[in-house]
Write a protein that holds these residues in place. Structure first.
Motif, mmCIF file in Angstrom:
data_model
loop_
_atom_site.group_PDB
_atom_site.id
_atom_site.type_symbol
_atom_site.label_atom_id
_atom_site.label_comp_id
_atom_site.label_asym_id
_atom_site.label_seq_id
_atom_site.Cartn_x
_atom_site.Cartn_y
_atom_site.Cartn_z
ATOM 1 N N ASP A 38 0.554 -58.508 6.300
ATOM 2 C CA ASP A 38 -1.007 -58.855 6.531
ATOM 3 C C ASP A 38 -1.373 -60.016 5.789
ATOM 4 O OD1 ASP A 38 -1.159 -56.424 7.879
ATOM 5 O OD2 ASP A 38 -1.938 -55.387 6.156
ATOM 6 N N TYR A 39 -1.136 -60.248 4.677
ATOM 7 C CA TYR A 39 -1.488 -61.467 3.698
ATOM 8 C C TYR A 39 -0.985 -62.697 4.432
ATOM 9 C CZ TYR A 39 -1.519 -64.983 -0.121
ATOM 10 O OH TYR A 39 -1.291 -66.322 -0.715
ATOM 11 N N ALA A 40 0.296 -62.804 5.208
ATOM 12 C CA ALA A 40 0.628 -64.050 5.754
ATOM 13 C C ALA A 40 -0.295 -64.286 7.113
ATOM 14 C CB ALA A 40 2.203 -63.829 6.373
ATOM 15 N N GLN A 41 -0.524 -63.130 7.755
ATOM 16 C CA GLN A 41 -1.461 -63.220 8.899
ATOM 17 C C GLN A 41 -2.480 -63.794 8.630
ATOM 18 O OE1 GLN A 41 -0.350 -62.835 12.056
ATOM 19 N NE2 GLN A 41 -2.333 -63.716 12.643
ATOM 20 N N SER A 42 -3.327 -63.111 7.703
ATOM 21 C CA SER A 42 -4.693 -63.901 7.022
ATOM 22 C C SER A 42 -4.622 -65.236 6.752
ATOM 23 C CB SER A 42 -5.120 -62.943 6.046
ATOM 24 O OG SER A 42 -4.490 -63.028 4.845
ATOM 25 N N ILE A 43 -3.485 -65.639 5.867
ATOM 26 C CA ILE A 43 -3.446 -67.183 5.743
ATOM 27 C C ILE A 43 -3.181 -67.735 6.883
ATOM 28 C CG2 ILE A 43 -1.868 -68.740 4.498
ATOM 29 C CD1 ILE A 43 -3.883 -67.284 2.515
ATOM 30 N N GLU A 44 -2.334 -67.511 7.974
ATOM 31 C CA GLU A 44 -2.042 -68.274 9.037
ATOM 32 C C GLU A 44 -3.494 -68.320 9.860
ATOM 33 O OE1 GLU A 44 0.261 -67.828 13.151
ATOM 34 O OE2 GLU A 44 0.827 -66.662 11.449
ATOM 35 N N THR A 45 -4.215 -67.243 10.170
ATOM 36 C CA THR A 45 -5.573 -67.371 10.621
ATOM 37 C C THR A 45 -6.679 -68.300 9.969
ATOM 38 O OG1 THR A 45 -5.318 -65.085 11.506
ATOM 39 C CG2 THR A 45 -7.627 -65.958 11.585
ATOM 40 N N LEU A 46 -6.449 -68.347 8.632
ATOM 41 C CA LEU A 46 -7.450 -69.225 7.941
ATOM 42 C C LEU A 46 -7.154 -70.723 7.881
ATOM 43 C CD1 LEU A 46 -9.707 -69.421 5.601
ATOM 44 C CD2 LEU A 46 -7.892 -69.505 3.697
ATOM 45 N N VAL A 47 -5.857 -70.952 8.141
ATOM 46 C CA VAL A 47 -5.342 -72.178 8.337
ATOM 47 C C VAL A 47 -5.655 -72.815 9.674
ATOM 48 C CG1 VAL A 47 -3.308 -73.572 8.404
ATOM 49 C CG2 VAL A 47 -3.548 -72.270 6.579
ATOM 50 N N GLU A 48 -5.558 -71.923 10.584
ATOM 51 C CA GLU A 48 -5.937 -72.253 12.004
ATOM 52 C C GLU A 48 -7.312 -72.461 12.209
ATOM 53 O OE1 GLU A 48 -4.333 -69.215 14.700
ATOM 54 O OE2 GLU A 48 -2.296 -69.958 14.134
ATOM 55 N N ASN A 49 -8.161 -71.791 11.660
ATOM 56 C CA ASN A 49 -9.610 -71.839 11.839
ATOM 57 C C ASN A 49 -10.065 -73.150 10.839
ATOM 58 O OD1 ASN A 49 -9.864 -69.790 13.204
ATOM 59 N ND2 ASN A 49 -10.264 -68.234 11.519
ATOM 60 N N THR A 50 -9.714 -73.509 9.618
ATOM 61 C CA THR A 50 -9.812 -74.467 9.019
ATOM 62 C C THR A 50 -9.577 -75.871 9.714
ATOM 63 O OG1 THR A 50 -9.812 -73.009 7.007
ATOM 64 C CG2 THR A 50 -9.779 -75.583 6.708
ATOM 65 N N GLY A 51 -8.362 -75.768 10.199
ATOM 66 C CA GLY A 51 -7.855 -76.683 11.158
ATOM 67 C C GLY A 51 -8.597 -77.099 12.273
ATOM 68 N N ASN A 52 -8.921 -76.180 12.972
ATOM 69 C CA ASN A 52 -9.834 -76.343 14.278
ATOM 70 C C ASN A 52 -11.191 -76.690 13.764
ATOM 71 O OD1 ASN A 52 -7.722 -75.244 15.888
ATOM 72 N ND2 ASN A 52 -8.740 -73.338 15.705
ATOM 73 N N SER A 53 -11.692 -76.520 12.594
ATOM 74 C CA SER A 53 -13.080 -76.860 12.246
ATOM 75 C C SER A 53 -13.038 -78.188 11.811
ATOM 76 C CB SER A 53 -13.392 -76.172 10.965
ATOM 77 O OG SER A 53 -13.574 -74.837 11.381
ATOM 78 N N TYR A 54 -12.008 -78.842 10.999
ATOM 79 C CA TYR A 54 -11.569 -80.253 10.487
ATOM 80 C C TYR A 54 -11.573 -80.980 11.832
ATOM 81 C CZ TYR A 54 -11.099 -79.828 5.614
ATOM 82 O OH TYR A 54 -11.149 -79.896 4.334
ATOM 83 N N GLU A 55 -10.610 -80.714 12.776
ATOM 84 C CA GLU A 55 -10.464 -81.232 13.935
ATOM 85 C C GLU A 55 -11.735 -81.618 14.640
ATOM 86 O OE1 GLU A 55 -7.496 -81.244 18.083
ATOM 87 O OE2 GLU A 55 -7.687 -79.529 16.458
ATOM 88 N N SER A 56 -12.565 -80.415 14.912
ATOM 89 C CA SER A 56 -13.880 -80.794 15.666
ATOM 90 C C SER A 56 -14.726 -81.994 14.926
ATOM 91 C CB SER A 56 -14.440 -79.470 15.768
ATOM 92 O OG SER A 56 -13.902 -78.530 16.558
ATOM 93 N N LEU A 57 -14.752 -81.350 13.697
ATOM 94 C CA LEU A 57 -15.665 -82.483 12.769
ATOM 95 C C LEU A 57 -15.089 -83.974 12.833
ATOM 96 C CD1 LEU A 57 -17.808 -82.553 10.602
ATOM 97 C CD2 LEU A 57 -16.007 -82.500 8.973
ATOM 98 N N THR A 58 -13.842 -84.112 12.842
ATOM 99 C CA THR A 58 -13.197 -85.538 12.957
ATOM 100 C C THR A 58 -13.517 -86.056 14.302
ATOM 101 O OG1 THR A 58 -11.715 -85.210 11.388
ATOM 102 C CG2 THR A 58 -10.955 -86.820 12.687
ATOM 103 N N GLU A 59 -13.110 -85.212 15.381
ATOM 104 C CA GLU A 59 -13.506 -85.718 16.776
ATOM 105 C C GLU A 59 -15.030 -86.071 17.151
ATOM 106 O OE1 GLU A 59 -11.954 -82.813 19.270
ATOM 107 O OE2 GLU A 59 -9.954 -83.564 18.967
ATOM 108 N N ALA A 60 -15.883 -85.428 16.291
ATOM 109 C CA ALA A 60 -17.312 -85.608 16.566
ATOM 110 C C ALA A 60 -17.792 -86.855 15.861
ATOM 111 C CB ALA A 60 -18.081 -84.430 16.368
ATOM 112 N N TYR A 61 -17.304 -87.220 14.807
ATOM 113 C CA TYR A 61 -17.584 -88.048 13.821
ATOM 114 C C TYR A 61 -17.832 -89.544 14.508
ATOM 115 C CZ TYR A 61 -18.130 -91.498 10.165
ATOM 116 O OH TYR A 61 -18.409 -92.699 9.246
ATOM 117 N N PRO A 62 -17.365 -90.220 15.336
ATOM 118 C CA PRO A 62 -17.542 -91.421 16.029
ATOM 119 C C PRO A 62 -18.743 -91.403 16.797
ATOM 120 C CG PRO A 62 -15.161 -90.902 16.395
ATOM 121 C CD PRO A 62 -15.918 -89.680 15.716
#
Length: 102
Positions: A38-62
């Motif tokens: 359960d811990y590993a799955q929750s960490i994986e979900t957190l990493v994916e969600n945070t990575g997606n947020s960073y990616e969206s933010l970076t793509e929208a910046y220009p």
């Protein structure tokens, strides 16, 4: 020939014991294993969600930076907020996991 037969018998017996012990341990799922999965799955979900947020933010910046002098400061503030949210999520999930182990 007798010695080879005894060796084969003992080897077969040892193999049977090892297989039965490992099968029994696999059949019984421990609460620690469940908590770790359960811990590993929750960490994986957190990493994916945070990575997606960073990616969206970076793509929208220009696009957001065009004719916007405050865009760099807003971008840095947003990335810092995402980082803080990520670290908070890691710590809370880790504390929850460790609490289940006690």
């Amino acid at each position: 020939m007798k010695k080879i037969g005894k060796t084969a018998f003992v080897s077969t017996l040892a193999l049977a014991v090892v297989i039965s012990c490992s099968a029994a341990s696999m059949a019984m799922e421990s609460p620690y294993e469940t908590a770790a999965e359960d811990y590993a799955q929750s960490i994986e979900t957190l990493v994916e969600n945070t990575g997606n947020s960073y990616e969206s933010l970076t793509e929208a910046y220009p696009t957001s930076a065009i004719n916007n002098p405050s865009a760099p400061a807003e971008y840095v503030k947003s990335t810092v907020d995402l980082g803080n949210k990520y670290l908070s999520g890691i710590f809370s999930r880790t504390n929850s996991f460790l609490g289940k182990l006690k």
